[in-house]
Design an enzyme around this catalytic site. Structure first.
Site, PDB file in Angstrom:
ATOM      1  N   TYR A 229       0.869  -1.167   0.000  1.00  0.00           N
ATOM      2  CA  TYR A 229       0.000   0.000   0.000  1.00  0.00           C
ATOM      3  C   TYR A 229       0.912   1.226   0.000  1.00  0.00           C
ATOM      4  O   TYR A 229       1.779   1.347   0.871  1.00  0.00           O
ATOM      5  CB  TYR A 229      -0.867   0.041   1.266  1.00  0.00           C
ATOM      6  CG  TYR A 229      -2.080  -0.836   1.262  1.00  0.00           C
ATOM      7  CD1 TYR A 229      -3.169  -0.545   0.445  1.00  0.00           C
ATOM      8  CD2 TYR A 229      -2.163  -1.938   2.112  1.00  0.00           C
ATOM      9  CE1 TYR A 229      -4.299  -1.343   0.468  1.00  0.00           C
ATOM     10  CE2 TYR A 229      -3.288  -2.738   2.132  1.00  0.00           C
ATOM     11  CZ  TYR A 229      -4.356  -2.438   1.310  1.00  0.00           C
ATOM     12  OH  TYR A 229      -5.476  -3.231   1.331  1.00  0.00           O
ATOM     13  N   ASP A 258      -7.028  -0.821  -5.359  1.00  0.00           N
ATOM     14  CA  ASP A 258      -8.492  -0.818  -5.293  1.00  0.00           C
ATOM     15  C   ASP A 258      -9.052  -0.292  -3.975  1.00  0.00           C
ATOM     16  O   ASP A 258     -10.257  -0.388  -3.738  1.00  0.00           O
ATOM     17  CB  ASP A 258      -9.055  -2.204  -5.583  1.00  0.00           C
ATOM     18  CG  ASP A 258      -8.410  -3.306  -4.738  1.00  0.00           C
ATOM     19  OD1 ASP A 258      -7.763  -2.962  -3.724  1.00  0.00           O
ATOM     20  OD2 ASP A 258      -8.548  -4.483  -5.092  1.00  0.00           O
ATOM     21  N   HIS A 339     -11.256  -6.097  -4.189  1.00  0.00           N
ATOM     22  CA  HIS A 339     -10.947  -6.065  -2.759  1.00  0.00           C
ATOM     23  C   HIS A 339     -11.922  -6.938  -1.957  1.00  0.00           C
ATOM     24  O   HIS A 339     -12.261  -6.638  -0.812  1.00  0.00           O
ATOM     25  CB  HIS A 339     -10.975  -4.626  -2.236  1.00  0.00           C
ATOM     26  CG  HIS A 339      -9.916  -4.337  -1.208  1.00  0.00           C
ATOM     27  ND1 HIS A 339      -8.590  -4.203  -1.519  1.00  0.00           N
ATOM     28  CD2 HIS A 339      -9.983  -4.174   0.136  1.00  0.00           C
ATOM     29  CE1 HIS A 339      -7.889  -3.963  -0.433  1.00  0.00           C
ATOM     30  NE2 HIS A 339      -8.706  -3.946   0.597  1.00  0.00           N
TER      31      HIS A 339
END
Length: 473
Positions: A229, A258, A339
């Site tokens: 991330y 996402d 996700h």
């Protein structure tokens, strides 16, 4: 030495002390920066938070986020028992023989009976009305299989390749956070189960163990990826990438796209509200540390400066973005994913995106390795995704439920069920190898009316544009 009564005095908005592993910390200055919101910490103010903290956070995280002066000293052992703030036991229900569980739905039910309310809320939750989460699985039921006969299928080989790496199953473990909420062995237990099957595992950016702990007992050839991330704190992201670069077992970086902002997961929100109410504190907005300003050129150039590892992009949800991804040499693969239904509700499923790509930009299948996750519950789901062009399919919740049901052995049982069901489906289709699965083995007419139907121009970050021609199969 600090006694517990003194710690308890510092449990207000102006002063927040907690105990972790017998050490006392002043976390007042960190309240506004905590990714879970300040209320999550205030619920444990003045208490021994070890049992709540450990299943969620990897070792070394305190040193990374707290200033040295935040450590105040050691808790006195003569101060009496700490305040009880333990999570409900993950082993309340009677033991169930794992061999008696015949499908993933049964494993999920056992997991639900064993997980804490916090664990179940976190793992099972999805956004809004859970429509995307449900459709991720239901879509597979609308695809029909087309078996071929008079084919010798006594042998069935489930091995395949991803990014040129050999893996034992076309089933991999998707990045899923906080595995120690399910079982103390956590992500290392999942890795041990993968070792038995030579299955690939993508380590979550928010794993409850360090990457080094997770891969410590891996065998030669075992394949790991690491989920990235991109954080608002760019330097922290760069430190994490440098750490991953030094781990030989990690073969690629999986950049997640996402979830630039959290979805509205009401089951999880309600559980958190109940925790806060029980602790007598009011909830506060969650701090979301993910950088929402990512762009194709800027982010991929930045990533190229900090790693030579292959990059795969997770969260591709349209054929346009799949085609764009194929233009960047550093990008070696994509994950078609929404996700797990935890970000935006009512979006297309990965199956829809596979079909879009088949219609509009089939050349991408030759340029990138494509994998999918979300909704896989049966071996027939696996073979349908592979027939549409996926190299492998990922399981996230299913692996965590297996972990909750029986630790490492529970994950092994989950993988064994899916492997056996996949092999059975392949044999009944007249297929001996994964790479023999193709469009001839499926009938998708039942869902083709749901596929995006347009000659949309794909616009990249540059001035040039490209139109993918529609090519039904």
């Amino acid at each position: 030495m600090i006694n517990l009564l003194e710690v308890a005095k510092h449990s207000s908005a102006d002063s927040c002390w907690v105990v972790l592993h017998g050490r006392v910390y002043d976390v007042t200055d960190f309240l506004n920066d905590h990714p879970g919101g300040s209320a999550a910490i205030m619920a444990l103010a003045g208490k021994d938070a070890t049992e709540v903290y450990d299943p969620i956070h990897p070792p070394g995280l305190l040193e990374q986020y707290l200033k040295p002066e935040a450590y105040l000293g050691v808790l006195s052992k003569t101060a009496g028992q700490p305040v009880d703030c333990q999570l409900p036991s993950a082993c309340k229900s009677p033991d169930v023989s794992l061999s008696s569980l015949l499908n993933l739905a049964e494993i999920e039910q056992v997991a639900k009976s064993k997980l804490s309310s916090k664990g179940w809320a976190y793992y099972s939750s999805a956004t809004d009305d859970n429509i995307t989460k449900m459709n991720n699985h239901l879509i597979y039921q609308s695809i029909l299989l087309r078996p071929r006969v008079f084919i010798d299928c006594r042998e069935c080989n489930l091995s395949t390749e991803f990014l040129g790496l050999k893996i034992g199953l076309p089933i991999y473990i998707s990045p899923a956070a906080m595995a120690r909420l399910a079982h103390p062995v956590g992500e290392a237990g999942i890795a041990a189960a993968c070792r038995r099957f030579q299955a690939m595992q993508i380590i979550s950016h928010n794993a409850s163990m360090t990457p080094q702990q997770i891969v410590a007992n891996s065998q030669p050839g075992q394949v790991f990826g690491w989920q990235l991330y991109c954080l608002k704190d760019v330097q922290q992201s760069e430190r994490r990438i440098a750490e991953i670069n030094s781990i030989d077992s990690v073969k690629f970086i999986c950049l997640t796209l996402d979830a630039p902002f959290p979805g509205k997961r009401e089951i999880e929100e309600r559980q958190k509200m109940e925790e806060m109410r029980a602790a007598g504190v009011h909830g506060a907005p969650q701090v979301w540390g993910t950088d929402a300003s990512l762009t194709w050129e800027k982010t991929l150039q930045w990533l190229r400066r900090h790693t030579s590892l292959p990059v795969i992009l997770k969260g591709i949800q349209t054929y346009e973005d799949a085609a764009l991804a194929a233009k960047y040499p550093q990008v070696r693969g994509i994950v078609l994913s929404n996700h797990g239904g935890r970000a935006l509700d009512t979006v297309s499923t990965p199956v829809h995106v596979l079909l879009e790509m088949r219609w509009y930009c089939p050349e991408v299948f030759d340029k990138l390795d494509i994998i999918v996750d979300g909704g896989i519950m049966r071996g027939t789901d696996v073979v349908k995704a592979l027939a549409l062009g996926a190299k492998a399919v990922g399981i996230g919740r299913a692996a965590l439920y297996g972990l909750a049901a029986g630790g490492q052995e529970g994950v092994e049982r989950t993988l064994q069920i899916l492997a056996d069901e996949t092999a059975t489906a392949m044999r009944l289709l007249g297929v001996r190898r994964v790479d023999q699965l193709s469009l001839q083995h499926i009938n998708t007419r039942g869902i083709e009316s749901q596929i995006f139907d347009s000659d949309t121009v794909i616009r990249g970050s540059s001035s040039s544009s490209e139109t993918c021609s529609k090519a039904k199969f």
